[in-house]
Scaffold this active site. Sequence first.
Site, PDB file in Angstrom:
ATOM      1  N   ARG A 126      -5.921  -0.298   4.668  1.00 11.96           N
ATOM      2  CA  ARG A 126      -5.576  -0.442   3.240  1.00 11.96           C
ATOM      3  C   ARG A 126      -5.332   0.940   2.615  1.00 11.96           C
ATOM      4  NH1 ARG A 126      -4.360  -5.421   0.660  1.00 11.96           N
ATOM      5  NH2 ARG A 126      -5.108  -4.465  -1.255  1.00 11.96           N
ATOM      6  N   TYR A 151      -0.387 -16.652   0.674  1.00 11.70           N
ATOM      7  CA  TYR A 151      -0.423 -16.087  -0.684  1.00 11.70           C
ATOM      8  C   TYR A 151      -0.936 -17.103  -1.716  1.00 11.70           C
ATOM      9  CZ  TYR A 151       2.133 -11.874   0.752  1.00 11.70           C
ATOM     10  OH  TYR A 151       2.508 -10.681   1.327  1.00 11.70           O
ATOM     11  N   HIS A 176       2.135  -5.767   4.419  1.00 13.06           N
ATOM     12  CA  HIS A 176       0.920  -6.495   4.037  1.00 13.06           C
ATOM     13  C   HIS A 176      -0.226  -6.036   4.927  1.00 13.06           C
ATOM     14  CE1 HIS A 176      -2.043  -9.630   3.361  1.00 13.06           C
ATOM     15  NE2 HIS A 176      -2.173  -9.684   4.673  1.00 13.06           N
ATOM     16  N   GLU A 198      -6.619 -14.443   8.571  1.00 11.94           N
ATOM     17  CA  GLU A 198      -5.201 -14.106   8.792  1.00 11.94           C
ATOM     18  C   GLU A 198      -4.891 -13.920  10.273  1.00 11.94           C
ATOM     19  OE1 GLU A 198      -4.461 -10.863   6.010  1.00 11.94           O
ATOM     20  OE2 GLU A 198      -4.654 -12.223   4.305  1.00 11.94           O
ATOM     21  N   ASN A 219       7.090  -4.044  -0.989  1.00 16.39           N
ATOM     22  CA  ASN A 219       6.172  -2.899  -0.833  1.00 16.39           C
ATOM     23  C   ASN A 219       5.857  -2.646   0.638  1.00 16.39           C
ATOM     24  OD1 ASN A 219       4.496  -5.048  -0.408  1.00 16.39           O
ATOM     25  ND2 ASN A 219       3.161  -4.650  -2.172  1.00 16.39           N
TER      26      ASN A 219
HETATM   27  P1  IDP Z   1      -1.706  -6.509  -1.826  1.00 15.22           P
HETATM   28  O1  IDP Z   1      -0.469  -6.812  -1.008  1.00 15.22           O
HETATM   29  O2  IDP Z   1      -1.808  -5.058  -2.161  1.00 15.22           O
HETATM   30  O3  IDP Z   1      -2.974  -7.067  -1.213  1.00 15.22           O
HETATM   31  P2  IDP Z   1      -1.777  -8.749  -3.720  1.00 15.22           P
HETATM   32  O4  IDP Z   1      -2.313  -8.671  -5.120  1.00 15.22           O
HETATM   33  O5  IDP Z   1      -2.562  -9.501  -2.710  1.00 15.22           O
HETATM   34  O6  IDP Z   1      -1.506  -7.231  -3.247  1.00 15.22           O
HETATM   35  O7  IDP Z   1      -0.309  -9.344  -3.836  1.00 15.22           O
HETATM   36  C1  IDP Z   1       0.368  -9.799  -2.701  1.00 15.22           C
HETATM   37  C2  IDP Z   1       1.813  -9.396  -2.795  1.00 15.22           C
HETATM   38  O8  IDP Z   1       2.416 -10.006  -3.955  1.00 15.22           O
HETATM   39  C3  IDP Z   1       2.053  -7.897  -3.010  1.00 15.22           C
HETATM   40  O9  IDP Z   1       1.975  -7.148  -1.811  1.00 15.22           O
HETATM   41  C4  IDP Z   1       3.452  -7.894  -3.603  1.00 15.22           C
HETATM   42  O10 IDP Z   1       4.453  -8.080  -2.598  1.00 15.22           O
HETATM   43  C5  IDP Z   1       3.411  -9.151  -4.486  1.00 15.22           C
HETATM   44  N1  IDP Z   1       3.063  -8.817  -5.874  1.00 15.22           N
HETATM   45  C6  IDP Z   1       1.848  -8.491  -6.362  1.00 15.22           C
HETATM   46  N2  IDP Z   1       1.906  -8.255  -7.698  1.00 15.22           N
HETATM   47  C7  IDP Z   1       3.200  -8.435  -8.061  1.00 15.22           C
HETATM   48  C8  IDP Z   1       3.914  -8.343  -9.310  1.00 15.22           C
HETATM   49  O11 IDP Z   1       3.354  -8.038 -10.378  1.00 15.22           O
HETATM   50  N3  IDP Z   1       5.263  -8.614  -9.279  1.00 15.22           N
HETATM   51  C9  IDP Z   1       5.920  -8.975  -8.132  1.00 15.22           C
HETATM   52  N4  IDP Z   1       5.279  -9.064  -6.946  1.00 15.22           N
HETATM   53  C10 IDP Z   1       3.948  -8.802  -6.897  1.00 15.22           C
HETATM   54 MG    MG Z   2      -3.581  -9.007  -0.935  1.00 15.22          MG
END
Ligand code: IDP
Ligand code: MG
Length: 132
Positions: A85, A49, A115, A126, A112
């Site tokens: 995705r 990350y 990943h 990855e 969520n």
């Molecule tokens: P993605 O998982 O949809 O690719 P990314 O922007 O790569 O999204 O962010 C990685 C992970 O960081 C997200 O899956 C989520 O768990 C966490 N995350 C992203 N934005 C936020 C936020 O605004 N608050 C808290 N956690 C966040």
């Molecule tokens: Mg991401």
Amino acid sequence: MEQTFFFVKPEAVRRGLVGIVIQRFEARGLKLKKLAVKQLDKATVEEHYAHLKDKPFFAELVETITDGPVVMGVLEGVDAIKVVRNIVGATNPLEAAPGTIRGDYGTVLPHNVVHASDGPETAEIEIKRFFG
Ligand code: IDP
Ligand code: MG
């Protein structure tokens, strides 16, 4: 054929959602090529990350990904990266469409459920990072 990487996040593993997540991928025609249960270490998750390291939620994010085992895997299929995705849905469960994994099972960020790699370069990196 294309390969992509995913992991079911620890909170979702605790909630017993592993079967549902894999079922959705398989039902869509994706083939599981690799699968493992693993406790990830902090350094690996911080590297994974790294693009978010300046965000205010970074420490909490790393904490939630290292507070229990993930179930991680490699999926293969036509356009697998984009298809996965789409099945996973938008980052924020509150905005993810019903019918997507995050829209149906996500709670509140950073949780969520899952990943998934977001492009060919990250998928390759990855898969190497997590499966060697
Ligand atoms: P993605 O998982 O949809 O690719 P990314 O922007 O790569 O999204 O962010 C990685 C992970 O960081 C997200 O899956 C989520 O768990 C966490 N995350 C992203 N934005 C936020 C936020 O605004 N608050 C808290 N956690 C966040
Ligand atoms: Mg991401």
